[in-house]
Design an enzyme around this catalytic site. Structure first.
Site, mmCIF file in Angstrom:
data_model
loop_
_atom_site.group_PDB
_atom_site.id
_atom_site.type_symbol
_atom_site.label_atom_id
_atom_site.label_comp_id
_atom_site.label_asym_id
_atom_site.label_seq_id
_atom_site.Cartn_x
_atom_site.Cartn_y
_atom_site.Cartn_z
ATOM 1 N N SER A 1 -16.859 36.069 58.943
ATOM 2 C CA SER A 1 -15.915 36.020 57.816
ATOM 3 C C SER A 1 -15.885 34.616 57.215
ATOM 4 O O SER A 1 -15.406 34.441 56.095
ATOM 5 C CB SER A 1 -14.509 36.421 58.269
ATOM 6 O OG SER A 1 -14.132 35.700 59.421
ATOM 7 N N LYS B 1 -20.763 38.489 69.386
ATOM 8 C CA LYS B 1 -20.250 39.779 68.906
ATOM 9 C C LYS B 1 -21.254 40.383 67.932
ATOM 10 O O LYS B 1 -21.806 39.676 67.081
ATOM 11 C CB LYS B 1 -18.888 39.593 68.216
ATOM 12 C CG LYS B 1 -18.354 40.886 67.598
ATOM 13 C CD LYS B 1 -16.883 40.802 67.239
ATOM 14 C CE LYS B 1 -16.560 40.125 65.944
ATOM 15 N NZ LYS B 1 -17.161 40.739 64.743
ATOM 16 N N GLU C 1 -11.837 47.726 63.835
ATOM 17 C CA GLU C 1 -11.340 47.208 62.554
ATOM 18 C C GLU C 1 -11.035 48.364 61.605
ATOM 19 O O GLU C 1 -11.880 49.233 61.363
ATOM 20 C CB GLU C 1 -12.392 46.258 61.929
ATOM 21 C CG GLU C 1 -11.942 45.720 60.572
ATOM 22 C CD GLU C 1 -12.720 44.510 60.084
ATOM 23 O OE1 GLU C 1 -13.570 43.978 60.828
ATOM 24 O OE2 GLU C 1 -12.461 44.091 58.944
HETATM 25 O O1 KIV Z 1 -15.886 38.008 61.047
HETATM 26 C C1 KIV Z 1 -14.746 38.175 61.489
HETATM 27 O O2 KIV Z 1 -13.836 37.369 61.262
HETATM 28 C C2 KIV Z 1 -14.486 39.344 62.313
HETATM 29 C C3 KIV Z 1 -13.063 39.650 62.658
HETATM 30 C C4 KIV Z 1 -12.305 40.058 61.470
HETATM 31 C C5 KIV Z 1 -12.969 40.649 63.747
HETATM 32 O O3 KIV Z 1 -15.385 40.026 62.664
#
Ligand code: KIV
Length: 276
Positions: free
Chosen positions: A46, A114, A183
């Site tokens: 993000s 992740k 999400e």
């Molecule tokens: O990129 C991000 O900030 C995320 C979160 C919103 C879980 O994947």
């Protein structure tokens, strides 16, 4: 507080202790989040939207993620540090995916990575974990697939779509993930998935029954005013605070009120006199 580990997160789920997760993209915020005792710092892709000004997370590169993960790791002590693998860093081949995941631990100081996706990425997840790298999953609204999903919208609203999310969560758990971000899914679905899984779920727009919650720090602080999703709770209005501060600075400079004598350095008048 001692170091948060993937094992501790599972114990927290068992005890019913909620897990706190926030995105973090730089050293000074990492220090603040550490002071507050946040369990997991997520260097989310993000950052492409809130820091770099892209309109999606798709343009974010490995190099962007490595630089920010390095900065966060310098300020992180006890929190578990998780880094997002960016779009196309884990889709091309298993070997490349493992190599890219390894860079986050070896070069950038992360504790885990992740990945977005369900059963289609299970073999990749297994290969990364086999290399000794803990993996967090991410299901529901997966922003890297925004073009396939047709926009940023709630996922899993009918039985068929909800079943796919549940099956994907079970497939990721079987592949060995230590936690799964859910999400933008209905609260009832998140509750059900959370009950079915042994690993913790971390919700964002997924209701109160997940094992933990995550927010983008810019949303929580009221720093990013471009979009404000329904699931965001603003705990501060830093956008306004910063605007007021920089406007005050501007008028102080324009009017000659800054810097004052207290911000300036002295020298003997006789010394400066010699230059005239
Ligand atoms: O990129 C991000 O900030 C995320 C979160 C919103 C879980 O994947």
């Amino acid at each position: 507080m001692s170091k948060v580990t993937t094992v501790k997160l599972k114990e927290m789920k068992t005890r019913g202790e909620k897990i706190t997760v926030l995105t973090c993209y730089d050293y000074s915020k990492a220090i603040l989040l550490e002071k507050a005792g946040i369990d997991v710092l997520l260097v989310g892709d993000s950052l492409g939207m809130v820091l770099l000004g892209y309109d999606s997370t798709i343009p974010v590169t490995m190099e962007d993620m490595i630089i920010h993960t390095k900065a966060v790791s310098r300020g992180t002590k006890n929190a578990l540090l998780v880094a997002d693998m960016p779009f196309m860093s884990y889709q091309i081949s298993t070997g490349e995916s493992v190599k890219n995941a390894g860079r986050f631990l070896q070069e950038a100081g992360a504790n885990a990575v992740k990945l977005e996706g369900g059963r289609e990425i299970a073999p990749t997840v297994q290969a990364i974990i086999a290399a000794g790298i803990p993996v967090m999953g991410h299901l529901g609204l997966t922003p890297q697939s925004v073009n396939k999903l047709g926009g940023y919208r709630v996922q899993g609203k009918d039985e068929a779509a909800a079943r796919i999310i549940l099956n994907n969560a079970l497939a990721l758990q079987d592949a060995g993930v230590f936690a799964i971000v859910l999400e933008c899914v209905p609260a009832a679905l998140a509750k059900m998935v959370t009950k079915r899984l042994e690993v913790p779920t971390i919700g964002i727009g997924a209701g109160v029954d997940c094992d933990g919650q995550v927010l983008v720090i810019h949303d929580l602080l009221g720093l990013y005013s471009d979009i404000s999703p329904k699931f965001v709770k603003r705990y501060a209005s830093l956008h306004n605070t910063i605007l007021e501060a920089v406007s005050q600075y501007k008028s102080d400079v324009k009017e000659g009120n800054f810097p004052g004598p207290e911000h300036s350095f002295d020298m003997e008048e006789s010394e400066i006199g010699k230059l005239y």
